[in-house]
Design a protein around this motif. Structure first.
Motif, PDB file in Angstrom:
ATOM      1  N   ARG A 117       0.833  -1.201   0.000  1.00 43.10           N
ATOM      2  CA  ARG A 117       0.000   0.000   0.000  1.00 43.10           C
ATOM      3  C   ARG A 117       0.869   1.253   0.000  1.00 43.10           C
ATOM      4  O   ARG A 117       2.010   1.214   0.434  1.00 43.10           O
ATOM      5  CB  ARG A 117      -0.899   0.028   1.240  1.00 43.10           C
ATOM      6  CG  ARG A 117      -1.802  -1.184   1.384  1.00 43.10           C
ATOM      7  CD  ARG A 117      -2.494  -1.106   2.735  1.00 43.10           C
ATOM      8  NE  ARG A 117      -3.156  -2.349   3.088  1.00 43.10           N
ATOM      9  CZ  ARG A 117      -3.178  -2.866   4.322  1.00 43.10           C
ATOM     10  NH1 ARG A 117      -2.563  -2.247   5.311  1.00 43.10           N
ATOM     11  NH2 ARG A 117      -3.807  -3.984   4.559  1.00 43.10           N
ATOM     12  N   ASP A 118       0.274   2.349  -0.448  1.00 41.42           N
ATOM     13  CA  ASP A 118       1.006   3.618  -0.488  1.00 41.42           C
ATOM     14  C   ASP A 118       0.945   4.358   0.834  1.00 41.42           C
ATOM     15  O   ASP A 118       1.729   5.272   1.079  1.00 41.42           O
ATOM     16  CB  ASP A 118       0.436   4.530  -1.591  1.00 41.42           C
ATOM     17  CG  ASP A 118       0.717   3.943  -2.971  1.00 41.42           C
ATOM     18  OD1 ASP A 118       1.751   3.243  -3.103  1.00 41.42           O
ATOM     19  OD2 ASP A 118      -0.092   4.155  -3.885  1.00 41.42           O
ATOM     20  N   ASP A 122       1.101  -1.955   6.665  1.00 44.52           N
ATOM     21  CA  ASP A 122       1.335  -3.295   6.136  1.00 44.52           C
ATOM     22  C   ASP A 122       0.265  -4.248   6.639  1.00 44.52           C
ATOM     23  O   ASP A 122      -0.295  -4.051   7.718  1.00 44.52           O
ATOM     24  CB  ASP A 122       2.725  -3.783   6.568  1.00 44.52           C
ATOM     25  CG  ASP A 122       3.828  -2.970   5.893  1.00 44.52           C
ATOM     26  OD1 ASP A 122       3.621  -2.546   4.744  1.00 44.52           O
ATOM     27  OD2 ASP A 122       4.886  -2.759   6.522  1.00 44.52           O
ATOM     28  N   PRO A 123      -0.013  -5.289   5.851  1.00 41.79           N
ATOM     29  CA  PRO A 123      -1.087  -6.200   6.253  1.00 41.79           C
ATOM     30  C   PRO A 123      -0.723  -7.013   7.494  1.00 41.79           C
ATOM     31  O   PRO A 123       0.453  -7.294   7.735  1.00 41.79           O
ATOM     32  CB  PRO A 123      -1.262  -7.118   5.044  1.00 41.79           C
ATOM     33  CG  PRO A 123      -0.050  -6.950   4.213  1.00 41.79           C
ATOM     34  CD  PRO A 123       0.575  -5.638   4.552  1.00 41.79           C
ATOM     35  N   VAL A 124      -1.730  -7.363   8.266  1.00 43.25           N
ATOM     36  CA  VAL A 124      -1.564  -8.231   9.425  1.00 43.25           C
ATOM     37  C   VAL A 124      -2.353  -9.507   9.146  1.00 43.25           C
ATOM     38  O   VAL A 124      -3.509  -9.448   8.722  1.00 43.25           O
ATOM     39  CB  VAL A 124      -2.091  -7.548  10.709  1.00 43.25           C
ATOM     40  CG1 VAL A 124      -2.094  -8.517  11.889  1.00 43.25           C
ATOM     41  CG2 VAL A 124      -1.261  -6.304  11.027  1.00 43.25           C
TER      42      VAL A 124
END
Ligand code: CTP
Ligand code: CA
Length: 250
Positions: A117-118, A122-124
């Motif tokens: 993503r910009d 961050d994904p979890v």
């Protein structure tokens, strides 16, 4: 037919073997997996074929091809493996759970590739517990036979012998054997094949050391331990399975 040409101790028997490691998808290109090669499961299937059995082989991800001559079902995830096991168990005399089943799966998976993503976040990944397929298979068998004992009269379509595997390292709290005995009790299976796992031991290796634990063992039983190639060890396990089938099925 081909099976009649090689009568053996498992002639006329159906053996279901699960093998390999499940993969739990995160998105179309990524998954959570494990290092299971499928070699032990494949060796067990070959040993069962050599002993004259019809083999239902449920393969999760494997580094090697599935053995020839089996009734093959391919699966990816633990939930797919679960469905395949519960479909194959009725009509099987023996169920051998050699697959490395993921204990957890991501709670959701994306149908499209997860992109960076910009916005700097961050994904979890949140994990949820997978069902214990081995314990479920034992429960279904025991519910069908109306008893905890293998091979009782009643519904004979459920496996009379259910074999589990355990990969243990031992730690400060308990040794490998203690963990194996605890696992055998927790799963309720009829035989537990205990593998010693170290850094380079067992996974992907051709040689292995296993200890066979039975619910009939007493505290001071010295359980049989076999060392050798996965092929040798599989033959010893299948010999024990054939012997146990004779005692549970008059
Ligand atoms: N197994 C299963 N379903 C699961 C996990 C394991 O059927 N969700 C089976 C494996 O195929 C194996 C046995 O259970 O035959 C033991 O697997 P293991 O990973 O050693 O046991 P767990 O109960 O997952 O315990 P641990 O927390 O030590 O991983
Ligand atoms: Ca596990």
């Amino acid at each position: 037919d081909a099976e009649a040409d090689r009568p053996g101790p498992l002639h006329g028997k159906t053996v279901t073997v699960t093998a390999g490691g499940t993969r739990e998808p995160l998105d179309p290109v990524r998954f959570l997996g494990n290092r299971s090669s499928g070699k032990q499961g494949a060796a067990l299937a070959r040993a069962a074929l050599d002993a004259g059995a019809h083999v239902r082989f449920i393969a999760a991800h494997m580094d090697i091809p599935a053995p020839e001559g089996v009734e093959l079902t391919r699966v990816e995830t633990a939930l797919e493996l679960r469905e395949a096991v519960h479909a194959a168990a009725p009509g099987s005399d023996v169920l051998i759970m050699a697959a490395a089943v993921a204990d957890f799966r991501p709670d959701t998976h994306s149908d499209t590739k997860i992109k960076k993503r910009d916005d700097g976040t961050d994904p979890v990944i949140t994990l949820v517990r997978n069902p214990d397929i081995l314990a479920e298979a034992v429960q279904r068998r025991d519910a069908a036979t109306g008893s905890g004992a293998a091979g009782d009269a009643g519904d004979t379509s459920q496996p009379s012998l259910i074999v589990g595997f355990a990969a243990e390292t031992g730690d400060g709290n308990a040794d490998v054997l203690d963990y194996g005995r605890q696992k055998l009790a927790r799963k309720g299976c009829d035989l537990l094949i205990l593998n010693r796992v170290g850094t380079s031991l067992v996974f992907g290796q051709d040689s292995t050391e296993v200890t066979l634990l039975s619910p009939q063992d007493s505290a001071d039983t010295v359980p049989p331990t076999f060392t050798g190639s996965k092929t040798d060890v599989a033959r010893r396990i299948v010999a024990r399975v054939a012997q146990e089938l004779e005692t549970v099925l008059p």
